[in-house]
Design an enzyme around this catalytic site. Structure first.
Site, mmCIF file in Angstrom:
data_model
loop_
_atom_site.group_PDB
_atom_site.id
_atom_site.type_symbol
_atom_site.label_atom_id
_atom_site.label_comp_id
_atom_site.label_asym_id
_atom_site.label_seq_id
_atom_site.Cartn_x
_atom_site.Cartn_y
_atom_site.Cartn_z
ATOM 1 N N THR A 1 6.198 4.837 -5.753
ATOM 2 C CA THR A 1 7.009 4.966 -4.488
ATOM 3 C C THR A 1 6.664 3.691 -3.913
ATOM 4 O OG1 THR A 1 7.279 7.127 -4.326
ATOM 5 C CG2 THR A 1 7.678 5.676 -2.255
ATOM 6 N N PHE B 1 7.031 1.686 -0.001
ATOM 7 C CA PHE B 1 6.978 1.878 1.149
ATOM 8 C C PHE B 1 7.453 0.528 1.984
ATOM 9 C CE2 PHE B 1 4.613 4.994 -0.591
ATOM 10 C CZ PHE B 1 5.250 6.225 0.031
#
Length: 360
Positions: A260, A262
């Protein structure tokens, strides 16, 4: 003979530990002096410099000759830098909470442990905390390598005045955790919808008939699992430790490289660090070849586009805006030329920020 050798090695380690401690203390004293100089200058002091920290971590990795990995060495220096920065000015970082989420892991990876975390109930609240000045920076998820874009983050970037000043890439390891000691006792599984999607194949194979209940965060899933007999959660290791749960199965994500990304949100533009990216928001008229003509200045100036996402503009049916990431900082000549031309051709144009590439 071997005991004498071990004793000599241990004595050498003790000497080195003392030297390392003295050097860290000296660095911390210099950090305090930096704070005094900035405050004496009388201007609005900016203590955290994203580009400066990125440059330091790159040099750490370039100097590293082992046996510790580049990433491990960078992590050690990140914590030293974090502690020293806290002497200059303690920072508050807003993130999608509660504690124990992957967003909190991203905060610690980027800023170190010497910051004040401010968990928020929703991504839009992270934006608001930073916009209002209640937090110095915010950390929000923007995309996952298997599940794609986080649309609420993109929609909020449409209307915020905040700047993207950094990025964090976090390998996501999902674990099945519970008060129970085996899979046989599991009747309900809680998790965030995206984690369920990331672990679908494993769950279908090992717990096909167990009820799955989506909740607001993986940390909330772990809290519910800790309070309920026969319940389990899919979450990260931090949540398991926070709520004292048994890890019944580890690394159950279907994609081994599940990652992921960010974004770090702040109120100031970030100067060039030498290895940067720029995020843009653009829109064009709905006509043949419009997107090609819009992005042509990037190719003409040999600017590499690393990402493009479309979202409804919310200003008219079937009208879209595009989120584009390109290599380079907005202040470098080639990028500046491309952006100037792109801005003239676009019906909507906004530079969301230039920032250092993910350091580790």
């Amino acid at each position: 003979m071997s005991e004498e050798r071990l004793q000599a090695i241990r004595e050498r380690i003790d000497v080195l530990d003392g030297q390392i401690q003295d050097l860290i203390a000296e660095r911390a004293a210099l950090a305090r002096e930096v704070a005094r100089v900035k405050l004496d200058a009388g201007d609005e002091a900016l203590f955290y410099r994203a580009e400066r920290e990125a440059q330091i971590l790159r040099r750490v990795k370039e100097r590293n000759k082992g046996p510790l990995s580049d990433e491990t060495m960078a992590r050690l220096f990140r914590e030293v830098m974090s502690a020293c920065l806290a002497l200059e000015q303690p920072m508050t970082i807003a993130f999608l909470g509660p504690e124990g989420t992957f967003s909190q892991e991203a905060v610690l990876k980027h800023f170190g442990h010497a910051v004040n975390g401010a968990p928020q109930a929703a991504i839009d609240e992270v934006f608001r905390e930073v916009e209002a000045g209640s937090a110095d920076y915010g950390v929000v998820p923007v995309e996952n390598s298997t599940e794609g874009a986080v649309n609420i983050t993109l929609d909020l970037l449409l209307r915020t005045s905040l700047k993207i000043c950094g990025e964090v890439e976090l390998r996501i390891h999902d674990h099945l955790m519970s008060r129970e000691c085996s899979l046989e006792g599991i009747r309900t599984i809680y998790s965030h919808a995206q984690s369920f999607a990331q672990c679908r194949e494993w769950l279908d194979s090992h717990l096909p008939n167990v009820k799955r209940v989506p909740v607001s965060s993986n940390s909330e899933a772990a809290r519910l699992a800790a309070a309920e007999e026969g319940a389990a959660a899919v979450a990260g290791i931090a949540a398991a430790e926070l709520f004292g749960l048994n890890r019944l199965a580890e690394n159950i994500e279907d994609a081994p490289d599940n990652t992921t990304r960010f974004l770090i949100l702040g109120r100031e533009d970030t100067p060039p660090s030498g290895e940067d990216k720029t995020s843009l928001l653009v829109s064009s008229r709905n006509e043949s070849g419009a997107l090609f003509q819009l992005l042509k200045p990037l190719a003409d100036n040999e600017i590499s586009m690393t990402r493009i996402e479309s979202r409804p503009s919310r200003q008219g049916m079937w009208e879209y805006v595009f989120f584009v990431d390109v290599e380079g900082h907005r202040e470098t000549p080639a990028v500046a030329r491309a952006l100037a031309e792109l801005g003239r051709n676009a019906s909507l144009f906004k530079v969301l920020g230039s920032f250092p590439k993910a350091a580790m």
